[in-house]
Design a protein around this motif. Sequence first.
Motif, mmCIF file in Angstrom:
data_model
loop_
_atom_site.group_PDB
_atom_site.id
_atom_site.type_symbol
_atom_site.label_atom_id
_atom_site.label_comp_id
_atom_site.label_asym_id
_atom_site.label_seq_id
_atom_site.Cartn_x
_atom_site.Cartn_y
_atom_site.Cartn_z
ATOM 1 N N ASN A 43 7.162 2.867 13.127
ATOM 2 C CA ASN A 43 8.675 2.555 12.571
ATOM 3 C C ASN A 43 9.579 3.793 12.389
ATOM 4 O O ASN A 43 8.653 5.071 12.617
ATOM 5 C CB ASN A 43 8.545 2.009 11.107
ATOM 6 N N HIS A 45 10.586 5.225 10.008
ATOM 7 C CA HIS A 45 10.284 5.919 8.890
ATOM 8 C C HIS A 45 9.138 7.171 9.471
ATOM 9 O O HIS A 45 9.077 8.187 8.760
ATOM 10 C CB HIS A 45 9.441 4.916 8.034
ATOM 11 N N THR A 66 2.970 2.908 8.081
ATOM 12 C CA THR A 66 3.018 2.169 6.901
ATOM 13 C C THR A 66 2.416 0.728 7.329
ATOM 14 O O THR A 66 2.311 -0.028 6.427
ATOM 15 C CB THR A 66 4.459 1.968 6.646
ATOM 16 N N ASP A 67 2.341 0.460 8.695
ATOM 17 C CA ASP A 67 1.705 -0.858 9.066
ATOM 18 C C ASP A 67 0.350 -0.865 9.413
ATOM 19 O O ASP A 67 0.058 0.047 10.088
ATOM 20 C CB ASP A 67 2.912 -1.371 9.958
ATOM 21 N N LEU A 99 6.251 4.102 -0.423
ATOM 22 C CA LEU A 99 5.490 3.400 0.794
ATOM 23 C C LEU A 99 4.118 4.456 1.486
ATOM 24 O O LEU A 99 4.167 5.556 1.179
ATOM 25 C CB LEU A 99 6.520 3.481 2.191
ATOM 26 N N THR A 136 6.429 -3.914 8.055
ATOM 27 C CA THR A 136 7.519 -3.224 7.754
ATOM 28 C C THR A 136 8.869 -3.948 8.454
ATOM 29 O O THR A 136 9.626 -4.498 7.815
ATOM 30 C CB THR A 136 7.483 -1.634 8.323
ATOM 31 N N THR A 140 11.079 -6.648 6.524
ATOM 32 C CA THR A 140 12.569 -6.049 6.119
ATOM 33 C C THR A 140 13.453 -6.871 6.884
ATOM 34 O O THR A 140 14.393 -7.434 5.883
ATOM 35 C CB THR A 140 12.675 -4.577 6.903
ATOM 36 N N MET A 268 11.777 -2.995 3.143
ATOM 37 C CA MET A 268 10.668 -3.759 3.336
ATOM 38 C C MET A 268 10.913 -5.045 2.413
ATOM 39 O O MET A 268 12.010 -5.506 2.416
ATOM 40 C CB MET A 268 9.277 -3.066 3.076
#
Length: 319
Positions: A43, A45, A66-67, A99, A136, A140, A268
Amino acid sequence: MLAAYAAQLVPDAPLDGLVVGERPAPEARENWSVVEVRAASLNHHDLWALRGVGLRAEQTPMILGTDAAGVAPDGTEVVVHGVIGADGHGVGPREPRSLLSERYPGTLAQYVSVPTANLLPKPAALTFAEAACLPTAYLTAYRMLFSVARLTPGQSVLVQGAGGGVATAAIVLGAAAGLEVTVTSRSGAKRERALALGAAHAVETGARVPARVDAVVESVGQATWAHSVRSVKPGGTIAVCGATSGDAPSAELTRVFFQEISVRGVTMGTRAELAALLAFCARTGVRPVIDSERPLAQTAQALARMAAGEQTGKLVIVP
Protein backbone atom coordinates in the motif's frame (compact mmCIF):
# COMPACT_ATOMS: atom_id res chain seq x y z
CA MET A 1 12.98 -14.86 9.52
CA LEU A 2 13.10 -12.96 6.24
CA ALA A 3 11.37 -9.57 6.24
CA ALA A 4 11.18 -6.27 4.33
CA TYR A 5 11.79 -3.42 6.74
CA ALA A 6 12.59 0.27 7.04
CA ALA A 7 16.19 0.34 8.21
CA GLN A 8 16.25 4.13 8.01
CA LEU A 9 13.95 6.92 6.87
CA VAL A 10 14.89 8.75 3.65
CA PRO A 11 12.17 11.30 2.78
CA ASP A 12 13.48 12.13 -0.71
CA ALA A 13 14.49 8.59 -1.70
CA PRO A 14 12.33 6.24 0.37
CA LEU A 15 13.50 3.01 -1.26
CA ASP A 16 17.05 3.76 -0.11
CA GLY A 17 15.90 2.99 3.43
CA LEU A 18 14.38 -0.38 2.57
CA VAL A 19 16.17 -3.62 3.44
CA VAL A 20 15.08 -7.20 2.84
CA GLY A 21 16.93 -9.33 5.36
CA GLU A 22 16.76 -11.30 8.58
CA ARG A 23 14.76 -10.06 11.54
CA PRO A 24 13.86 -11.84 14.80
CA ALA A 25 10.72 -13.95 14.52
CA PRO A 26 7.84 -12.86 16.79
CA GLU A 27 7.24 -14.79 19.99
CA ALA A 28 3.89 -15.98 21.28
CA ARG A 29 2.24 -13.91 24.01
CA GLU A 30 -1.13 -13.75 25.73
CA ASN A 31 -4.07 -12.63 23.57
CA TRP A 32 -1.85 -12.41 20.48
CA SER A 33 -1.25 -14.95 17.70
CA VAL A 34 1.76 -15.52 15.45
CA VAL A 35 0.51 -15.97 11.90
CA GLU A 36 2.52 -17.68 9.17
CA VAL A 37 2.16 -15.21 6.31
CA ARG A 38 1.21 -16.83 3.01
CA ALA A 39 0.61 -13.57 1.15
CA ALA A 40 0.79 -9.85 1.86
CA SER A 41 0.04 -6.82 -0.29
CA LEU A 42 1.59 -3.38 -0.64
CA ASN A 43 0.00 0.00 0.00
CA HIS A 44 1.08 3.62 -0.33
CA HIS A 45 1.28 3.51 3.47
CA ASP A 46 4.52 1.54 3.03
CA LEU A 47 6.10 4.28 0.92
CA TRP A 48 4.96 6.98 3.33
CA ALA A 49 6.46 5.04 6.23
CA LEU A 50 9.83 4.89 4.43
CA ARG A 51 9.60 8.68 4.05
CA GLY A 52 9.06 9.07 7.79
CA VAL A 53 5.33 9.83 7.72
CA GLY A 54 3.78 8.08 10.72
CA LEU A 55 7.10 6.46 11.60
CA ARG A 56 9.94 8.00 13.60
CA ALA A 57 13.64 7.29 13.21
CA GLU A 58 13.84 5.79 16.71
CA GLN A 59 11.23 3.19 15.69
CA THR A 60 13.45 1.73 13.00
CA PRO A 61 14.13 -0.97 12.05
CA MET A 62 10.40 -1.50 11.44
CA ILE A 63 8.92 -4.31 9.36
CA LEU A 64 6.55 -2.81 6.80
CA GLY A 65 3.12 -3.99 5.65
CA THR A 66 -0.46 -3.77 6.90
CA ASP A 67 -2.15 -6.56 4.90
CA ALA A 68 -1.80 -10.32 5.18
CA ALA A 69 -3.48 -13.67 4.88
CA GLY A 70 -1.96 -16.79 6.33
CA VAL A 71 -2.23 -19.64 8.77
CA ALA A 72 -2.90 -19.29 12.51
CA PRO A 73 -1.16 -21.51 15.10
CA ASP A 74 -4.12 -23.91 15.14
CA GLY A 75 -3.92 -24.37 11.37
CA THR A 76 -6.87 -22.11 10.55
CA GLU A 77 -6.57 -20.06 7.37
CA VAL A 78 -7.04 -16.42 8.37
CA VAL A 79 -7.11 -12.83 7.17
CA VAL A 80 -5.42 -10.17 9.32
CA HIS A 81 -7.26 -6.98 10.25
CA GLY A 82 -4.38 -4.53 10.41
CA VAL A 83 -5.92 -1.91 12.73
CA ILE A 84 -4.51 -2.21 16.24
CA GLY A 85 -6.20 -0.67 19.27
CA ALA A 86 -9.67 -0.65 17.73
CA ASP A 87 -12.55 -2.29 19.60
CA GLY A 88 -10.26 -3.33 22.48
CA HIS A 89 -8.48 -6.01 20.47
CA GLY A 90 -6.33 -7.51 23.17
CA VAL A 91 -3.95 -4.59 23.59
CA GLY A 92 -5.39 -2.79 26.60
CA PRO A 93 -7.95 0.02 27.03
CA ARG A 94 -5.38 2.83 26.61
CA GLU A 95 -3.83 1.53 23.41
CA PRO A 96 -3.83 4.31 20.77
CA ARG A 97 -5.22 3.40 17.38
CA SER A 98 -2.55 2.47 14.84
CA LEU A 99 -1.92 0.29 11.82
CA LEU A 100 0.49 -2.60 11.67
CA SER A 101 4.01 -1.31 10.87
CA GLU A 102 3.43 1.90 12.86
CA ARG A 103 3.75 0.73 16.48
CA TYR A 104 4.03 -3.01 15.88
CA PRO A 105 5.98 -4.93 13.18
CA GLY A 106 4.06 -5.40 9.96
CA THR A 107 3.16 -8.15 7.54
CA LEU A 108 5.99 -8.11 4.96
CA ALA A 109 7.66 -11.05 6.64
CA GLN A 110 7.41 -14.78 7.02
CA TYR A 111 5.54 -14.33 10.33
CA VAL A 112 3.55 -11.54 11.96
CA SER A 113 2.18 -11.21 15.49
CA VAL A 114 -1.28 -9.65 15.87
CA PRO A 115 -4.01 -9.57 18.51
CA THR A 116 -5.94 -12.82 18.17
CA ALA A 117 -9.18 -10.83 17.88
CA ASN A 118 -7.79 -9.27 14.68
CA LEU A 119 -7.99 -12.60 12.86
CA LEU A 120 -10.94 -13.46 10.64
CA PRO A 121 -11.53 -16.79 8.91
CA LYS A 122 -10.42 -16.75 5.28
CA PRO A 123 -13.26 -17.81 2.99
CA ALA A 124 -12.33 -21.01 1.19
CA ALA A 125 -13.35 -19.40 -2.11
CA LEU A 126 -10.54 -16.83 -1.84
CA THR A 127 -6.87 -17.59 -2.42
CA PHE A 128 -4.31 -16.29 0.05
CA ALA A 129 -3.21 -13.67 -2.49
CA GLU A 130 -6.77 -12.49 -3.07
CA ALA A 131 -7.53 -12.35 0.65
CA ALA A 132 -4.32 -10.41 1.34
CA CYS A 133 -5.51 -7.61 -0.97
CA LEU A 134 -8.64 -6.88 1.07
CA PRO A 135 -7.77 -5.53 4.56
CA THR A 136 -6.51 -2.07 3.52
CA ALA A 137 -7.39 -0.92 -0.01
CA TYR A 138 -10.57 -2.92 -0.49
CA LEU A 139 -11.73 -2.39 3.09
CA THR A 140 -11.13 1.34 2.71
CA ALA A 141 -13.08 1.43 -0.56
CA TYR A 142 -15.89 -0.65 0.98
CA ARG A 143 -16.19 1.77 3.91
CA MET A 144 -16.07 4.82 1.62
CA LEU A 145 -18.79 3.55 -0.69
CA PHE A 146 -21.21 1.87 1.68
CA SER A 147 -20.61 3.04 5.26
CA VAL A 148 -19.65 6.69 4.69
CA ALA A 149 -21.34 7.66 1.40
CA ARG A 150 -24.15 5.12 2.01
CA LEU A 151 -24.50 4.48 -1.71
CA THR A 152 -27.17 2.12 -2.97
CA PRO A 153 -27.74 0.43 -6.35
CA GLY A 154 -28.49 2.95 -9.08
CA GLN A 155 -26.58 5.83 -7.49
CA SER A 156 -23.40 7.28 -8.95
CA VAL A 157 -19.80 7.66 -7.80
CA LEU A 158 -16.68 9.33 -9.20
CA VAL A 159 -13.42 7.49 -8.55
CA GLN A 160 -10.34 9.67 -8.95
CA GLY A 161 -7.08 8.22 -10.23
CA ALA A 162 -7.87 4.85 -11.82
CA GLY A 163 -5.12 2.30 -11.33
CA GLY A 164 -4.28 2.59 -7.65
CA GLY A 165 -5.32 0.04 -5.06
CA VAL A 166 -8.25 1.93 -3.49
CA ALA A 167 -9.45 3.29 -6.84
CA THR A 168 -9.45 -0.15 -8.45
CA ALA A 169 -11.23 -1.59 -5.42
CA ALA A 170 -13.90 1.11 -5.61
CA ILE A 171 -14.50 0.37 -9.30
CA VAL A 172 -14.83 -3.37 -8.74
CA LEU A 173 -16.97 -3.16 -5.61
CA GLY A 174 -19.09 -0.29 -6.92
CA ALA A 175 -19.86 -2.00 -10.22
CA ALA A 176 -20.73 -5.24 -8.42
CA ALA A 177 -23.14 -3.33 -6.17
CA GLY A 178 -24.96 -1.73 -9.08
CA LEU A 179 -23.45 1.76 -8.88
CA GLU A 180 -22.79 3.95 -11.93
CA VAL A 181 -19.03 4.38 -11.68
CA THR A 182 -17.10 7.18 -13.42
CA VAL A 183 -13.30 7.14 -13.25
CA THR A 184 -10.52 9.56 -14.11
CA SER A 185 -6.96 8.95 -15.26
CA ARG A 186 -4.30 10.64 -17.35
CA SER A 187 -3.55 7.23 -18.89
CA GLY A 188 -5.67 6.02 -21.76
CA ALA A 189 -4.68 2.45 -20.97
CA LYS A 190 -5.85 2.80 -17.37
CA ARG A 191 -9.15 4.32 -18.51
CA GLU A 192 -9.69 1.36 -20.82
CA ARG A 193 -8.81 -1.03 -18.02
CA ALA A 194 -11.31 0.68 -15.70
CA LEU A 195 -14.07 0.26 -18.27
CA ALA A 196 -13.19 -3.42 -18.58
CA LEU A 197 -13.51 -3.74 -14.78
CA GLY A 198 -17.05 -2.38 -14.82
CA ALA A 199 -16.82 1.42 -14.84
CA ALA A 200 -19.59 3.10 -16.87
CA HIS A 201 -17.51 6.13 -17.86
CA ALA A 202 -13.81 6.97 -17.99
CA VAL A 203 -12.53 10.51 -18.56
CA GLU A 204 -9.20 12.28 -18.47
CA THR A 205 -8.16 13.76 -15.15
CA GLY A 206 -9.94 17.08 -14.70
CA ALA A 207 -12.38 16.57 -17.58
CA ARG A 208 -16.09 17.21 -17.18
CA VAL A 209 -17.99 14.14 -15.96
CA PRO A 210 -21.18 13.05 -17.77
CA ALA A 211 -23.29 14.16 -14.81
CA ARG A 212 -22.69 15.23 -11.24
CA VAL A 213 -22.33 12.26 -8.92
CA ASP A 214 -23.74 11.29 -5.54
CA ALA A 215 -20.28 10.70 -4.06
CA VAL A 216 -16.57 10.91 -4.84
CA VAL A 217 -13.84 8.48 -3.84
CA GLU A 218 -10.85 10.80 -3.40
CA SER A 219 -7.36 9.40 -2.81
CA VAL A 220 -5.26 11.68 -5.03
CA GLY A 221 -5.48 15.05 -3.28
CA GLN A 222 -3.98 18.19 -4.78
CA ALA A 223 -4.23 17.14 -8.42
CA THR A 224 -7.94 16.26 -8.27
CA TRP A 225 -9.51 18.01 -5.27
CA ALA A 226 -11.03 20.97 -7.13
CA HIS A 227 -12.44 18.57 -9.73
CA SER A 228 -13.98 16.43 -6.98
CA VAL A 229 -15.71 19.41 -5.39
CA ARG A 230 -17.09 20.55 -8.75
CA SER A 231 -18.25 17.07 -9.77
CA VAL A 232 -20.34 16.08 -6.74
CA LYS A 233 -24.04 16.89 -6.46
CA PRO A 234 -25.27 19.43 -3.91
CA GLY A 235 -25.62 17.53 -0.65
CA GLY A 236 -23.28 14.81 -1.89
CA THR A 237 -20.29 13.25 -0.13
CA ILE A 238 -16.58 13.33 -0.82
CA ALA A 239 -14.87 10.46 0.99
CA VAL A 240 -11.14 11.08 1.38
CA CYS A 241 -8.65 8.31 2.14
CA GLY A 242 -5.36 9.81 0.98
CA ALA A 243 -3.46 12.50 -0.87
CA THR A 244 -0.88 10.77 -3.05
CA SER A 245 -0.28 13.98 -5.05
CA GLY A 246 0.00 16.13 -1.93
CA ASP A 247 -2.41 18.13 0.19
CA ALA A 248 -5.04 20.22 -1.58
CA PRO A 249 -3.87 23.85 -2.10
CA SER A 250 -7.41 25.23 -1.70
CA ALA A 251 -10.25 23.71 0.29
CA GLU A 252 -12.92 25.22 -2.01
CA LEU A 253 -14.81 26.11 1.17
CA THR A 254 -17.29 28.44 -0.51
CA ARG A 255 -18.52 25.67 -2.77
CA VAL A 256 -18.42 23.13 0.10
CA PHE A 257 -20.68 25.11 2.43
CA PHE A 258 -22.91 26.66 -0.24
CA GLN A 259 -23.71 23.27 -1.77
CA GLU A 260 -23.71 21.51 1.60
CA ILE A 261 -21.12 18.95 0.53
CA SER A 262 -20.05 16.46 3.19
CA VAL A 263 -16.32 15.67 3.42
CA ARG A 264 -15.43 12.54 5.38
CA GLY A 265 -12.03 11.06 6.09
CA VAL A 266 -11.58 7.28 5.96
CA THR A 267 -8.73 5.06 7.14
CA MET A 268 -9.39 1.40 6.49
CA GLY A 269 -12.44 0.10 8.38
CA THR A 270 -13.69 -1.95 11.29
CA ARG A 271 -13.35 -5.67 11.86
CA ALA A 272 -17.09 -6.04 11.23
CA GLU A 273 -16.76 -4.24 7.89
CA LEU A 274 -13.89 -6.52 6.90
CA ALA A 275 -16.02 -9.55 7.75
CA ALA A 276 -18.81 -8.12 5.58
CA LEU A 277 -16.38 -7.47 2.73
CA LEU A 278 -15.02 -11.03 2.88
CA ALA A 279 -18.56 -12.39 2.76
CA PHE A 280 -19.46 -10.05 -0.11
CA CYS A 281 -16.53 -11.31 -2.19
CA ALA A 282 -17.15 -14.95 -1.36
CA ARG A 283 -20.85 -14.81 -2.20
CA THR A 284 -20.78 -12.62 -5.32
CA GLY A 285 -17.65 -13.94 -7.00
CA VAL A 286 -16.04 -10.48 -6.88
CA ARG A 287 -12.27 -10.78 -6.67
CA PRO A 288 -9.60 -8.14 -6.09
CA VAL A 289 -7.59 -7.14 -9.14
CA ILE A 290 -3.97 -8.24 -8.76
CA ASP A 291 -1.29 -6.43 -10.75
CA SER A 292 1.43 -8.97 -9.98
CA GLU A 293 2.76 -11.40 -7.39
CA ARG A 294 6.42 -11.26 -6.35
CA PRO A 295 8.66 -12.92 -3.77
CA LEU A 296 9.68 -11.04 -0.66
CA ALA A 297 13.14 -10.43 -2.13
CA GLN A 298 11.55 -8.25 -4.85
CA THR A 299 9.72 -5.90 -2.48
CA ALA A 300 11.84 -2.94 -3.61
CA GLN A 301 10.95 -3.50 -7.27
CA ALA A 302 7.26 -3.76 -6.39
CA LEU A 303 7.37 -0.54 -4.33
CA ALA A 304 9.18 1.22 -7.18
CA ARG A 305 6.36 0.18 -9.52
CA MET A 306 3.86 1.62 -7.05
CA ALA A 307 5.83 4.85 -6.63
CA ALA A 308 5.85 5.32 -10.42
CA GLY A 309 2.10 4.72 -10.62
CA GLU A 310 2.56 1.90 -13.11
CA GLN A 311 0.37 -0.71 -11.43
CA THR A 312 -3.27 -1.54 -12.04
CA GLY A 313 -4.58 -3.27 -8.96
CA LYS A 314 -2.73 -4.72 -6.01
CA LEU A 315 0.93 -5.69 -5.75
CA VAL A 316 1.17 -8.96 -3.82
CA ILE A 317 4.22 -10.19 -1.93
CA VAL A 318 4.53 -13.92 -1.27
CA PRO A 319 7.00 -14.71 1.54
